[in-house]
Design an enzyme around this catalytic site. Structure first.
Site, PDB file in Angstrom:
ATOM      1  N   LYS A  53     -27.710 -11.631 -94.132  1.00  0.00           N
ATOM      2  CA  LYS A  53     -26.624 -10.668 -94.385  1.00  0.00           C
ATOM      3  C   LYS A  53     -26.394 -10.514 -95.885  1.00  0.00           C
ATOM      4  O   LYS A  53     -26.259  -9.397 -96.391  1.00  0.00           O
ATOM      5  CB  LYS A  53     -25.335 -11.129 -93.671  1.00  0.00           C
ATOM      6  CG  LYS A  53     -25.403 -10.973 -92.154  1.00  0.00           C
ATOM      7  CD  LYS A  53     -24.263 -11.657 -91.411  1.00  0.00           C
ATOM      8  CE  LYS A  53     -24.490 -11.540 -89.901  1.00  0.00           C
ATOM      9  NZ  LYS A  53     -23.463 -12.204 -89.089  1.00  0.00           N
ATOM     10  N   GLN A  97     -18.603 -16.307 -89.972  1.00  0.00           N
ATOM     11  CA  GLN A  97     -19.715 -16.476 -89.045  1.00  0.00           C
ATOM     12  C   GLN A  97     -19.300 -17.372 -87.877  1.00  0.00           C
ATOM     13  O   GLN A  97     -18.696 -18.434 -88.073  1.00  0.00           O
ATOM     14  CB  GLN A  97     -20.917 -17.080 -89.801  1.00  0.00           C
ATOM     15  CG  GLN A  97     -22.194 -17.161 -88.983  1.00  0.00           C
ATOM     16  CD  GLN A  97     -22.793 -15.799 -88.640  1.00  0.00           C
ATOM     17  OE1 GLN A  97     -22.526 -14.794 -89.301  1.00  0.00           O
ATOM     18  NE2 GLN A  97     -23.593 -15.753 -87.594  1.00  0.00           N
ATOM     19  N   ASP A 120     -16.744  -6.891 -89.021  1.00  0.00           N
ATOM     20  CA  ASP A 120     -17.402  -7.354 -87.790  1.00  0.00           C
ATOM     21  C   ASP A 120     -16.857  -6.617 -86.565  1.00  0.00           C
ATOM     22  O   ASP A 120     -17.495  -6.595 -85.508  1.00  0.00           O
ATOM     23  CB  ASP A 120     -17.125  -8.861 -87.603  1.00  0.00           C
ATOM     24  CG  ASP A 120     -18.374  -9.716 -87.725  1.00  0.00           C
ATOM     25  OD1 ASP A 120     -19.491  -9.185 -87.575  1.00  0.00           O
ATOM     26  OD2 ASP A 120     -18.226 -10.927 -87.958  1.00  0.00           O
TER      27      ASP A 120
HETATM   28  N1  GUN Z   1     -22.524 -15.044 -84.690  1.00  0.00           N
HETATM   29  C1  GUN Z   1     -23.537 -14.430 -84.044  1.00  0.00           C
HETATM   30  N2  GUN Z   1     -23.479 -13.095 -84.280  1.00  0.00           N
HETATM   31  C2  GUN Z   1     -22.428 -12.880 -85.084  1.00  0.00           C
HETATM   32  C3  GUN Z   1     -21.886 -11.718 -85.690  1.00  0.00           C
HETATM   33  O1  GUN Z   1     -22.348 -10.595 -85.514  1.00  0.00           O
HETATM   34  N3  GUN Z   1     -20.792 -11.917 -86.472  1.00  0.00           N
HETATM   35  C4  GUN Z   1     -20.252 -13.139 -86.662  1.00  0.00           C
HETATM   36  N4  GUN Z   1     -19.170 -13.217 -87.441  1.00  0.00           N
HETATM   37  N5  GUN Z   1     -20.728 -14.232 -86.126  1.00  0.00           N
HETATM   38  C5  GUN Z   1     -21.820 -14.104 -85.342  1.00  0.00           C
END
Ligand code: GUN
Length: 283
Positions: A53, A97, A120
């Site tokens: 990311k 995350q 998100d």
């Molecule tokens: N864990 C797995 N996928 C995601 C996501 O798209 N966003 C976040 N914040 N955590 C995750």
């Protein structure tokens, strides 16, 4: 018939070029879109995701900060970091995350993120705007799936869409987005008897369960669009989705491969949400 492939890498490149162009336009006005990514603990998969990311931000002209904390971080400490980022004018998107260590209440942490920075799309305010059809951040994976449908010229209006999986991150928002796009939506899950009865009537199937071979050839209407959100490993350790790709491809009209399908779209839509957030803040 052999289904045509929906190429998530190619579509991602196209959308990311637009992201970079819009980020550049903001930069010229003195505002660089900024994303903060917070990781707590040492989940190996999370480490790879957050690195990707942050790298994607860097590659497309966005500012990003990665904050990695030990599993011993307290909930109060994490909430304080989120509050500081809520007030930071250089940050337009905040992503915590998941999963978080067990001693931290993930719901409480996500609710502490300013709704205007919830790139998100996990905050209840974002879920609420999606539910009632108002503008707001859309969770990145289902948002990416909608972009894939648009890219192949598949308008969900009047179509029967079946979503398999009811997670807050994919299944439920996916169903809402398809409904918003005027599809007739069936949301199936682990307690649905005779899944094939539903999927055989579907013009669009989205599989988001996290289990191999949830959708097999006998469960697919000829010509259907099949979107595979799954990320699993087969017995040889090879990446595979929820759909029996080799079996379904000769029946479907369109299908997403794994890898190279939905996967790359998730980060792409995160970049898009962050740029859109910065554009909102610039108004
Ligand atoms: N864990 C797995 N996928 C995601 C996501 O798209 N966003 C976040 N914040 N955590 C995750």
């Amino acid at each position: 018939m052999t289904a045509r492939l929906i190429d998530g890498n190619a579509l991602s490149r196209h959308i990311r070029a637009e992201v970079a162009q819009r980020a550049g336009a903001l930069k010229e006005r003195g505002m660089t879109p900024g994303l903060a990514v917070l990781q707590v603990g040492d989940n190996a998969a999370s480490r790879v995701y957050v690195r990707n990311k942050v790298k994607a931000c860097h590659d497309h002209g966005l500012h990003s900060v990665l904050e990695s904390y030990p599993a011993s971080m307290t909930e109060a400490e994490l909430l304080a970091r989120v509050r500081a980022l809520n007030a930071d004018p250089a940050i337009h998107g905040i992503l915590v995350q998941l999963p978080l260590p067990e001693h931290i209440d993930a719901f409480k942490v996500i609710e502490s993120i300013a709704a205007a920075k919830d790139v998100d799309g996990f905050h209840v305010a974002s879920a609420g705007t999606l539910m009632i059809g108002q503008p707001g951040f859309r969770p990145c994976t289902p948002y990416g799936c909608m972009k894939m449908l648009a890219a192949i010229g598949c308008d969900p209006k009047g179509k029967h869409a079946v979503v398999i999986g009811r997670s807050n991150i994919v299944g439920k928002p996916m169903a809402m987005l398809l409904l918003q796009a005027n599809a007739t939506v069936t949301l199936c899950h682990s307690a649905t008897p005779d899944l094939g009865h539903h999927t055989r009537q579907a013009d669009i199937v989205v599989a988001a369960v996290g289990k191999r071979n949830v959708l097999t050839a006998d469960m697919v209407k000829p010509g259907a669009v099949v979107i595979d959100v799954g990320m699993n490993r087969d017995e040889h350790g090879k990446l595979c989705g929820d759909v029996d790709f080799a079996g379904v491809r000769p029946v479907a009209g369109w299908i997403t491969p794994v890898p190279g399908g939905v996967g790359p779209m998730t980060i792409t839509m995160l970049l898009m949400n962050t740029v859109e957030s910065a554009e909102q803040h610039a108004r």
